[in-house]
Scaffold this motif. Sequence first.
Motif, PDB file in Angstrom:
ATOM      1  N   VAL A   1       0.856  -1.188   0.000  1.00  0.00           N
ATOM      2  CA  VAL A   1       0.000   0.000   0.000  1.00  0.00           C
ATOM      3  C   VAL A   1       0.892   1.239   0.000  1.00  0.00           C
ATOM      4  N   GLN A   2       0.587   2.177  -0.888  1.00  0.00           N
ATOM      5  CA  GLN A   2       1.349   3.419  -0.958  1.00  0.00           C
ATOM      6  C   GLN A   2       0.402   4.620  -0.883  1.00  0.00           C
ATOM      7  N   LEU A   3       0.847   5.626  -0.142  1.00  0.00           N
ATOM      8  CA  LEU A   3       0.112   6.868  -0.042  1.00  0.00           C
ATOM      9  C   LEU A   3       1.001   7.979  -0.574  1.00  0.00           C
ATOM     10  N   GLN A   4       0.460   8.792  -1.451  1.00  0.00           N
ATOM     11  CA  GLN A   4       1.215   9.879  -2.073  1.00  0.00           C
ATOM     12  C   GLN A   4       0.530  11.192  -1.756  1.00  0.00           C
ATOM     13  N   ALA A   5       1.157  11.987  -0.896  1.00  0.00           N
ATOM     14  CA  ALA A   5       0.602  13.292  -0.535  1.00  0.00           C
ATOM     15  C   ALA A   5       1.118  14.360  -1.488  1.00  0.00           C
ATOM     16  N   SER A   6       0.258  15.308  -1.807  1.00  0.00           N
ATOM     17  CA  SER A   6       0.646  16.404  -2.689  1.00  0.00           C
ATOM     18  C   SER A   6      -0.219  17.621  -2.391  1.00  0.00           C
ATOM     19  N   GLY A   7       0.149  18.746  -3.001  1.00  0.00           N
ATOM     20  CA  GLY A   7      -0.659  19.949  -2.875  1.00  0.00           C
ATOM     21  C   GLY A   7      -0.096  21.019  -1.962  1.00  0.00           C
ATOM     22  N   GLY A   8       1.013  20.729  -1.311  1.00  0.00           N
ATOM     23  CA  GLY A   8       1.612  21.728  -0.452  1.00  0.00           C
ATOM     24  C   GLY A   8       2.227  22.856  -1.260  1.00  0.00           C
ATOM     25  N   GLY A   9       2.617  23.901  -0.552  1.00  0.00           N
ATOM     26  CA  GLY A   9       3.229  25.038  -1.221  1.00  0.00           C
ATOM     27  C   GLY A   9       3.316  26.235  -0.305  1.00  0.00           C
ATOM     28  N   LEU A  10       3.627  27.362  -0.894  1.00  0.00           N
ATOM     29  CA  LEU A  10       3.747  28.621  -0.158  1.00  0.00           C
ATOM     30  C   LEU A  10       2.474  29.436  -0.368  1.00  0.00           C
ATOM     31  N   VAL A  11       1.890  29.894   0.721  1.00  0.00           N
ATOM     32  CA  VAL A  11       0.650  30.664   0.641  1.00  0.00           C
ATOM     33  C   VAL A  11       0.701  31.767   1.695  1.00  0.00           C
ATOM     34  N   GLN A  12       0.039  32.864   1.405  1.00  0.00           N
ATOM     35  CA  GLN A  12      -0.021  33.954   2.382  1.00  0.00           C
ATOM     36  C   GLN A  12      -1.049  33.635   3.464  1.00  0.00           C
ATOM     37  N   ALA A  13      -0.837  34.215   4.613  1.00  0.00           N
ATOM     38  CA  ALA A  13      -1.801  34.045   5.700  1.00  0.00           C
ATOM     39  C   ALA A  13      -3.189  34.482   5.223  1.00  0.00           C
ATOM     40  N   GLY A  14      -4.182  33.679   5.594  1.00  0.00           N
ATOM     41  CA  GLY A  14      -5.547  33.926   5.148  1.00  0.00           C
ATOM     42  C   GLY A  14      -5.919  33.189   3.881  1.00  0.00           C
ATOM     43  N   GLY A  15      -4.929  32.619   3.220  1.00  0.00           N
ATOM     44  CA  GLY A  15      -5.177  31.901   1.988  1.00  0.00           C
ATOM     45  C   GLY A  15      -5.606  30.462   2.213  1.00  0.00           C
ATOM     46  N   SER A  16      -5.715  29.731   1.108  1.00  0.00           N
ATOM     47  CA  SER A  16      -6.205  28.355   1.142  1.00  0.00           C
ATOM     48  C   SER A  16      -5.305  27.428   0.337  1.00  0.00           C
ATOM     49  N   LEU A  17      -5.310  26.188   0.737  1.00  0.00           N
ATOM     50  CA  LEU A  17      -4.653  25.120  -0.015  1.00  0.00           C
ATOM     51  C   LEU A  17      -5.492  23.860   0.126  1.00  0.00           C
ATOM     52  N   ARG A  18      -5.402  22.995  -0.868  1.00  0.00           N
ATOM     53  CA  ARG A  18      -6.036  21.682  -0.747  1.00  0.00           C
ATOM     54  C   ARG A  18      -4.964  20.613  -0.930  1.00  0.00           C
ATOM     55  N   LEU A  19      -4.795  19.808   0.088  1.00  0.00           N
ATOM     56  CA  LEU A  19      -3.863  18.691   0.018  1.00  0.00           C
ATOM     57  C   LEU A  19      -4.595  17.453  -0.477  1.00  0.00           C
ATOM     58  N   THR A 105      -6.868   9.020  16.057  1.00  0.00           N
ATOM     59  CA  THR A 105      -6.205  10.301  16.301  1.00  0.00           C
ATOM     60  C   THR A 105      -4.758  10.159  16.762  1.00  0.00           C
ATOM     61  N   ARG A 106      -4.292   8.945  16.882  1.00  0.00           N
ATOM     62  CA  ARG A 106      -2.912   8.723  17.358  1.00  0.00           C
ATOM     63  C   ARG A 106      -2.055   8.129  16.249  1.00  0.00           C
ATOM     64  N   ARG A 107      -0.815   8.513  16.221  1.00  0.00           N
ATOM     65  CA  ARG A 107       0.096   8.019  15.193  1.00  0.00           C
ATOM     66  C   ARG A 107       0.155   6.502  15.181  1.00  0.00           C
ATOM     67  N   ARG A 108       0.190   5.887  16.332  1.00  0.00           N
ATOM     68  CA  ARG A 108       0.378   4.439  16.391  1.00  0.00           C
ATOM     69  C   ARG A 108      -0.836   3.677  15.869  1.00  0.00           C
ATOM     70  N   GLU A 109      -1.951   4.362  15.669  1.00  0.00           N
ATOM     71  CA  GLU A 109      -3.165   3.708  15.179  1.00  0.00           C
ATOM     72  C   GLU A 109      -3.173   3.556  13.663  1.00  0.00           C
ATOM     73  N   TYR A 110      -2.169   4.121  13.001  1.00  0.00           N
ATOM     74  CA  TYR A 110      -2.142   4.112  11.546  1.00  0.00           C
ATOM     75  C   TYR A 110      -1.116   3.119  11.016  1.00  0.00           C
ATOM     76  N   ASP A 111      -1.512   2.432   9.950  1.00  0.00           N
ATOM     77  CA  ASP A 111      -0.701   1.376   9.358  1.00  0.00           C
ATOM     78  C   ASP A 111       0.153   1.870   8.198  1.00  0.00           C
ATOM     79  N   TYR A 112      -0.337   2.883   7.500  1.00  0.00           N
ATOM     80  CA  TYR A 112       0.324   3.333   6.277  1.00  0.00           C
ATOM     81  C   TYR A 112       0.523   4.850   6.322  1.00  0.00           C
ATOM     82  N   TRP A 113       1.658   5.288   5.762  1.00  0.00           N
ATOM     83  CA  TRP A 113       1.993   6.709   5.788  1.00  0.00           C
ATOM     84  C   TRP A 113       2.486   7.182   4.420  1.00  0.00           C
ATOM     85  N   GLY A 114       2.111   8.412   4.079  1.00  0.00           N
ATOM     86  CA  GLY A 114       2.652   9.060   2.906  1.00  0.00           C
ATOM     87  C   GLY A 114       3.959   9.760   3.243  1.00  0.00           C
TER      88      GLY A 114
END
Length: 123
Positions: A1-19, A105-114
């Motif tokens: 199983v693979q998870l691929q996170a994307s969508g990060g970047g530089l944004v000004q305060a008050g702005g929006s992003l979608r990961l 809600t805890r890290r140890r509860e998750y099996d897969y990580w991006g």
Amino acid sequence: VQLQASGGGLVQAGGSLRLSCAVSGRTLSSLGMGWFRQAPGKEREFVAAVNRSGGSAYYVESVKGRFAISRDNAKNTAYLQMNSLKSEDTAVYYCAGRSRFEVGTRRREYDYWGQGTLVTVSS
């Protein structure tokens, strides 16, 4: 199983992003999903999670009303919509998946990580 996170970047305060978190090797509908973040010099912390059905979500208090976690099982992708961003939201954001039905809600509860995607909010 693979998870691929994307969508990060530089944004000004008050702005929006979608990961986005694209899942491969397993159907998204079999996974509860979560987002965590790690700011420089700090521990990785829980941000948001949604259960397998999408019917239940949970957020850390600091992002309630600003962030929204969602999932599109047809696209095998989970999302984190981030609005009204603040400088304190600057961090590397990680998506994670777990086999159990309910919200985790805890890290140890998750099996897969991006691999993480960097969000930088300038003030």
